[in-house]
Write a protein that holds these residues in place. Structure first.
Motif, PDB file in Angstrom:
ATOM      1  N   ALA A   1       0.889  -1.109   0.086  1.00  0.00           N
ATOM      2  CA  ALA A   1       0.104  -0.025   0.014  1.00  0.00           C
ATOM      3  C   ALA A   1       0.801   1.339   0.177  1.00  0.00           C
ATOM      4  N   LEU A   2       0.681   2.369  -1.032  1.00  0.00           N
ATOM      5  CA  LEU A   2       1.522   3.399  -1.217  1.00  0.00           C
ATOM      6  C   LEU A   2       0.380   4.580  -1.145  1.00  0.00           C
ATOM      7  N   GLN A   3       0.726   5.442  -0.214  1.00  0.00           N
ATOM      8  CA  GLN A   3       0.052   6.558   0.060  1.00  0.00           C
ATOM      9  C   GLN A   3       0.175   7.641  -1.073  1.00  0.00           C
ATOM     10  N   PHE A   4       1.791   7.508  -1.527  1.00  0.00           N
ATOM     11  CA  PHE A   4       2.127   8.678  -2.555  1.00  0.00           C
ATOM     12  C   PHE A   4       2.043   8.122  -4.033  1.00  0.00           C
ATOM     13  N   HIS A   5       2.431   9.041  -5.062  1.00  0.00           N
ATOM     14  CA  HIS A   5       2.184   8.818  -6.313  1.00  0.00           C
ATOM     15  C   HIS A   5       3.609   8.679  -7.192  1.00  0.00           C
ATOM     16  N   ALA A   6       4.376   7.738  -6.861  1.00  0.00           N
ATOM     17  CA  ALA A   6       5.552   7.439  -7.997  1.00  0.00           C
ATOM     18  C   ALA A   6       5.375   6.850  -9.093  1.00  0.00           C
ATOM     19  N   GLU A   7       3.840   6.706  -9.825  1.00  0.00           N
ATOM     20  CA  GLU A   7       3.720   6.407 -10.824  1.00  0.00           C
ATOM     21  C   GLU A   7       3.488   7.687 -11.643  1.00  0.00           C
ATOM     22  N   MET A   8       3.385   8.760 -11.144  1.00  0.00           N
ATOM     23  CA  MET A   8       3.038  10.005 -12.015  1.00  0.00           C
ATOM     24  C   MET A   8       4.362  11.109 -11.980  1.00  0.00           C
ATOM     25  N   GLY A   9       4.764  11.372 -13.198  1.00  0.00           N
ATOM     26  CA  GLY A   9       5.622  12.191 -13.278  1.00  0.00           C
ATOM     27  C   GLY A   9       5.899  12.452 -14.929  1.00  0.00           C
ATOM     28  N   GLU A  10       5.239  11.733 -15.577  1.00  0.00           N
ATOM     29  CA  GLU A  10       5.454  11.672 -17.281  1.00  0.00           C
ATOM     30  C   GLU A  10       3.988  11.670 -17.939  1.00  0.00           C
ATOM     31  N   ASP A  11       3.130  11.368 -17.097  1.00  0.00           N
ATOM     32  CA  ASP A  11       1.790  11.214 -17.708  1.00  0.00           C
ATOM     33  C   ASP A  11       0.971  12.645 -17.692  1.00  0.00           C
ATOM     34  N   GLU A  12       0.458  12.807 -18.813  1.00  0.00           N
ATOM     35  CA  GLU A  12      -0.277  14.171 -19.185  1.00  0.00           C
ATOM     36  C   GLU A  12      -1.213  14.445 -18.314  1.00  0.00           C
ATOM     37  N   ARG A  13      -2.036  13.298 -17.765  1.00  0.00           N
ATOM     38  CA  ARG A  13      -3.033  13.627 -17.061  1.00  0.00           C
ATOM     39  C   ARG A  13      -2.832  14.119 -15.563  1.00  0.00           C
ATOM     40  N   PHE A  14      -1.432  14.619 -15.345  1.00  0.00           N
ATOM     41  CA  PHE A  14      -0.961  15.468 -14.322  1.00  0.00           C
ATOM     42  C   PHE A  14      -1.721  16.795 -14.434  1.00  0.00           C
ATOM     43  N   ASN A  15      -1.893  17.198 -15.712  1.00  0.00           N
ATOM     44  CA  ASN A  15      -2.740  18.694 -16.162  1.00  0.00           C
ATOM     45  C   ASN A  15      -4.004  18.556 -15.441  1.00  0.00           C
ATOM     46  N   ALA A  16      -4.793  17.383 -15.776  1.00  0.00           N
ATOM     47  CA  ALA A  16      -6.180  17.176 -15.245  1.00  0.00           C
ATOM     48  C   ALA A  16      -6.314  17.289 -14.094  1.00  0.00           C
ATOM     49  N   TRP A  17      -5.153  16.816 -13.115  1.00  0.00           N
ATOM     50  CA  TRP A  17      -5.182  16.893 -11.583  1.00  0.00           C
ATOM     51  C   TRP A  17      -5.405  18.384 -11.312  1.00  0.00           C
ATOM     52  N   ILE A  18      -4.587  19.078 -11.831  1.00  0.00           N
ATOM     53  CA  ILE A  18      -4.205  20.543 -11.435  1.00  0.00           C
ATOM     54  C   ILE A  18      -5.565  21.428 -11.661  1.00  0.00           C
ATOM     55  N   GLU A  19      -6.030  20.923 -13.017  1.00  0.00           N
ATOM     56  CA  GLU A  19      -7.197  21.590 -13.336  1.00  0.00           C
ATOM     57  C   GLU A  19      -8.524  21.321 -12.649  1.00  0.00           C
ATOM     58  N   GLU A  20      -8.618  19.976 -11.944  1.00  0.00           N
ATOM     59  CA  GLU A  20      -9.604  19.430 -11.174  1.00  0.00           C
ATOM     60  C   GLU A  20      -9.558  19.892  -9.795  1.00  0.00           C
ATOM     61  N   TRP A  21      -8.371  20.139  -9.199  1.00  0.00           N
ATOM     62  CA  TRP A  21      -8.125  20.326  -7.549  1.00  0.00           C
ATOM     63  C   TRP A  21      -7.175  21.478  -7.709  1.00  0.00           C
ATOM     64  N   PRO A  22      -7.208  22.743  -8.108  1.00  0.00           N
ATOM     65  CA  PRO A  22      -6.284  23.785  -8.012  1.00  0.00           C
ATOM     66  C   PRO A  22      -6.490  24.301  -6.489  1.00  0.00           C
ATOM     67  N   GLU A  23      -7.468  24.283  -5.940  1.00  0.00           N
ATOM     68  CA  GLU A  23      -7.532  24.603  -4.384  1.00  0.00           C
ATOM     69  C   GLU A  23      -6.807  23.891  -3.512  1.00  0.00           C
ATOM     70  N   SER A  24      -6.492  22.454  -3.983  1.00  0.00           N
ATOM     71  CA  SER A  24      -5.706  21.434  -3.015  1.00  0.00           C
ATOM     72  C   SER A  24      -4.270  22.028  -3.014  1.00  0.00           C
ATOM     73  N   VAL A  25      -3.790  22.687  -4.166  1.00  0.00           N
ATOM     74  CA  VAL A  25      -2.419  23.281  -4.656  1.00  0.00           C
ATOM     75  C   VAL A  25      -2.131  24.424  -3.493  1.00  0.00           C
ATOM     76  N   ILE A  26      -3.308  25.310  -3.503  1.00  0.00           N
ATOM     77  CA  ILE A  26      -3.240  26.492  -2.617  1.00  0.00           C
ATOM     78  C   ILE A  26      -3.281  26.162  -1.272  1.00  0.00           C
ATOM     79  N   GLU A  27      -4.296  25.188  -0.760  1.00  0.00           N
ATOM     80  CA  GLU A  27      -4.312  24.739   0.431  1.00  0.00           C
ATOM     81  C   GLU A  27      -2.854  24.440   1.104  1.00  0.00           C
ATOM     82  N   ALA A  28      -2.308  23.471   0.235  1.00  0.00           N
ATOM     83  CA  ALA A  28      -1.010  22.891   0.517  1.00  0.00           C
ATOM     84  C   ALA A  28       0.217  24.015   0.647  1.00  0.00           C
TER      85      ALA A  28
END
Length: 233
Positions: free
Chosen positions: A171-198
């Motif tokens: 079980a892995l809490q973090f995302h070592a699978e992400m770093g080359e996948d264009e879906r990362f852009n969707a994460w930012i678009e879906e949850w911009p408030e999470s970036v700010i809250e952090a």
């Protein structure tokens, strides 16, 4: 050929960089979304390998997402059978809940690239490949460590970042699978408030992704490759 099944809780959280080592280990990879009408009829004990990915929902939001209850029940059956299972972020939280632990909202959001601390007991484990490698974190929930499991890694924000139970459960809490996948852009678009809250900005996170992502994914692939190689025959 061995069969691996990916459970996708939202379309923009797939297996990403982990697909390559899974296929290299000889698995035929299939995928199902929890929104698929066929999902409720699946016996989760059947696949040779089960991979549960992330999602923005909480394990405790079963009133809003009735499939969580159904998935937990069938996941418990798989874990009781000690079938090889990998959980990432929400998937890891589902494993914790299926093993009887509480999953709950944490005090802060953890969003961004930073390394996890590998505990001494995990020095030769698959997590060794992540030593000092910044990986992507994106969550606000956490969990109590399930009884009978071994804590493998922590971060400076959350203690419970990775655990295992024997060789078959990771079980892995973090995302070592992400770093080359264009879906990362969707994460930012879906949850911009999470970036700010952090405490971050979209620009800084995108820059960190471009700079640190390839190394994170390379280490993540090595981690998954070792874990799969060490599964009992």
């Amino acid at each position: 050929m061995k069969r691996a099944l990916i459970i996708r809780h939202v379309p923009y959280e797939g297996v990403a960089g982990y697909r390559a080592p899974i296929e290299a280990a000889g698995y035929d990879v299939d995928r199902i979304d929890v929104s698929d009408p066929a999902f409720s009829a699946l016996d989760l004990r059947e696949p040779d390998l089960l991979i549960m990915m992330g999602g923005p929902m909480g394990v405790y939001e079963q009133d809003r997402h009735p499939w969580i209850t159904c998935q937990l029940r069938r996941l418990r059956q798989r874990l009781e059978a000690e079938r090889p299972t990998l959980g990432v972020c929400f998937g890891a939280q589902m494993i914790a809940a299926a093993l009887g632990s509480d999953v709950y909202a944490g005090p802060v959001k953890e969003v961004g690239f930073h390394p996890v601390t590998i505990h001494p007991n995990a020095a030769a484990s698959p997590l060794q490949h992540l030593a000092e490698v910044p990986v992507l974190h994106w969550h606000g929930d956490t969990f109590a460590l399930p009884e009978g499991t071994e804590l493998l890694a922590s971060s400076h924000i959350y203690d419970h970042q990775a655990f295992r139970r024997g060789p078959n459960l990771l079980a892995l809490q973090f995302h070592a699978e992400m770093g080359e996948d264009e879906r990362f852009n969707a994460w930012i678009e879906e949850w911009p408030e999470s970036v700010i809250e952090a405490g971050g900005t979209e620009a800084d996170l995108r820059e960190a992704h471009d700079r640190l992502g390839p190394q994170a994914v390379a280490a993540g692939r090595q981690m998954i490759a070792q874990w799969l190689a060490e599964l009992p025959a």
